[in-house]
Enzyme design. Sequence first.
Site, short mmCIF file in Angstrom:
data_model
loop_
_atom_site.label_atom_id
_atom_site.label_comp_id
_atom_site.label_asym_id
_atom_site.label_seq_id
_atom_site.Cartn_x
_atom_site.Cartn_y
_atom_site.Cartn_z
N ARG A 47 0.72 -1.10 -0.22
CA ARG A 47 -0.12 -0.16 -0.13
C ARG A 47 0.71 1.42 -0.10
O ARG A 47 2.21 1.27 -0.34
CB ARG A 47 -0.84 0.06 0.79
CG ARG A 47 -0.59 -0.85 2.66
CD ARG A 47 0.33 0.19 3.22
NE ARG A 47 0.34 1.66 3.60
CZ ARG A 47 1.44 2.19 3.51
NH1 ARG A 47 2.47 1.79 3.80
NH2 ARG A 47 1.04 4.25 3.34
N GLY A 48 0.78 1.97 -0.03
CA GLY A 48 1.33 3.56 -0.61
C GLY A 48 0.94 3.90 -1.93
O GLY A 48 1.48 3.12 -2.77
N ALA A 49 0.62 5.28 -2.72
CA ALA A 49 0.79 5.68 -3.79
C ALA A 49 1.74 4.96 -4.88
O ALA A 49 1.41 4.09 -5.31
CB ALA A 49 0.00 7.06 -3.91
N ARG A 89 -7.36 -0.10 -6.96
CA ARG A 89 -7.66 0.97 -5.47
C ARG A 89 -7.64 2.03 -6.73
O ARG A 89 -7.72 2.36 -7.55
CB ARG A 89 -6.72 0.75 -4.62
CG ARG A 89 -6.85 -0.53 -4.00
CD ARG A 89 -5.42 -0.21 -2.66
NE ARG A 89 -6.29 1.06 -1.58
CZ ARG A 89 -5.21 1.81 -0.53
NH1 ARG A 89 -4.21 1.33 -0.64
NH2 ARG A 89 -6.64 2.12 0.06
N GLN A 196 -1.38 2.50 9.95
CA GLN A 196 -0.21 2.25 9.32
C GLN A 196 0.30 3.61 10.17
O GLN A 196 2.15 3.04 9.60
CB GLN A 196 -0.29 3.41 7.89
CG GLN A 196 -1.28 2.43 7.03
CD GLN A 196 -2.93 2.22 6.14
OE1 GLN A 196 -3.62 3.31 7.94
NE2 GLN A 196 -3.50 2.56 5.67
N ASP A 237 -1.95 10.93 -2.56
CA ASP A 237 -2.13 9.94 -3.51
C ASP A 237 -2.64 10.51 -4.19
O ASP A 237 -2.59 10.20 -5.64
CB ASP A 237 -3.50 9.19 -2.34
CG ASP A 237 -2.59 8.33 -1.25
OD1 ASP A 237 -3.02 8.27 -0.45
OD2 ASP A 237 -2.35 6.96 -1.87
N ASN A 247 -5.07 12.37 0.30
CA ASN A 247 -4.27 11.89 1.45
C ASN A 247 -4.71 10.83 2.15
O ASN A 247 -6.25 11.37 2.21
CB ASN A 247 -3.07 12.29 2.54
CG ASN A 247 -1.96 11.64 2.23
OD1 ASN A 247 -1.21 10.81 1.53
ND2 ASN A 247 -1.82 11.68 3.28
N LYS A 248 -4.50 10.14 2.65
CA LYS A 248 -5.21 9.33 3.85
C LYS A 248 -6.27 9.99 4.92
O LYS A 248 -5.88 10.76 5.32
CB LYS A 248 -4.52 8.85 4.83
CG LYS A 248 -4.80 7.82 5.63
CD LYS A 248 -5.62 6.30 5.51
CE LYS A 248 -4.69 5.94 4.12
NZ LYS A 248 -5.99 4.68 4.26
O1 MRU Z 1 -4.72 3.41 2.29
P1 MRU Z 1 -3.02 3.30 2.13
O2 MRU Z 1 -2.43 2.94 3.57
O3 MRU Z 1 -2.37 2.92 0.84
O4 MRU Z 1 -2.18 5.02 2.53
C1 MRU Z 1 -1.48 5.58 2.59
C2 MRU Z 1 -1.68 7.06 1.70
O5 MRU Z 1 -2.41 7.96 2.31
C3 MRU Z 1 0.18 7.45 1.77
O6 MRU Z 1 0.11 8.80 2.83
C4 MRU Z 1 0.53 8.42 0.77
O7 MRU Z 1 -0.22 6.79 -0.02
C5 MRU Z 1 1.32 8.45 0.22
S1 MRU Z 1 2.67 7.67 0.08
C6 MRU Z 1 4.20 8.06 -0.12
#
Ligand code: MRU
Length: 344
Positions: A47-49, A89, A196, A237, A247-248
């Site tokens: 996970r993470g963009a 996603r 996270q 994201d 973002n999250k």
């Molecule tokens: O749902 P996730 O864990 O994929 O969400 C991740 C985030 O929101 C991060 O802050 C975002 O992807 C930036 S990662 C460099």
Amino acid sequence: MSEVRPLFWKEGRLHLLDQNLLPDRVEYRVLSSWEEVAQAIRDMAVRGAPAIGVAAAFGMVLAASGALTAGKPLAPEISRALTGLAATRPTAVNLFWALERMRRRWEQSLAMEGEKATAALEEEALRIWQEEEEANRHLARLGADLVPPGARVLTHCNAGALATAGYGTALGIIRAAHRAGKLEMVYADETRPRLQGARLTSWELVTEGIPVTVICDNMAASLMAQGKIDLVVVGADRIAANGDVANKIGTYALAIVAHYHGVPFYVAAPTSTVDLRTPSGREIPIEERAEEEVSCWEGRRILPPGVKVVNPAFDVTPAALVSAVITERGILKPPYPESLKAIR
Ligand code: MRU
């Protein structure tokens, strides 16, 4: 100690650190089909963009190599994989950006034999991975200049090596500031509902000896009111053309609180996260995840029967609350419509 690897590519297979098992176990899933990659993205083993984008790029290589090994034509499998991976996603634009690069490379390889076309896709995926990591290291160096000596920095979710192709965006800046001797403390929001911050950010930082304190998401305002936070830095994201940032979930609330207390609020992201085709945050699709992520705790329902739940995984922070966007091509300031256009 050097930072963790969320994934690596070895002997034609994708090795993915299963982030659902952290911090208890460090285990890599070994993936040999694009369907397995899609599943790993859906269930958030990765996970993470930027990390999702890189994993999907390798998923495309597996689609080609799988068809080749089975003696099937590559084109239908490539097309199925492009559609299947894109459906995993919806919010992080890096996924679509990486798939688009892979699609273009595939189109350039159409005249080649299957083996050569597969090798070309592998080369492209490796290049995406390498470029993303280099972008992180570069933006981290730029961003570290914004960190004052003795800084107490707050971050949300995980925008570290785990969430990217390596090194991290928000945590990349934190790493660089730590190496420059400027960091007093990182405060990591625990980041409900999937934790996270508590599970991943604190693990990454403590593993490298970077001082970290975890707080519940609802404690940030109180710390800022006490003057204990010098700046906030988060990842992204998707950044829309007007500078709105997805973002999250919880990032928006943090930005409002930072604004109220006069604390700088920085967004760190590679340019693959900038989406000039999406005019504003209103058009960014926000993923809605399973209600069990909110209604259950350690496998047990904690809500009375009949209680409803909403679970948007991301929110949108209006551009007006963002002090600067830190990219590998420079530190962008408002007005974002102009500064974002200039770097793309
Ligand atoms: O749902 P996730 O864990 O994929 O969400 C991740 C985030 O929101 C991060 O802050 C975002 O992807 C930036 S990662 C460099």
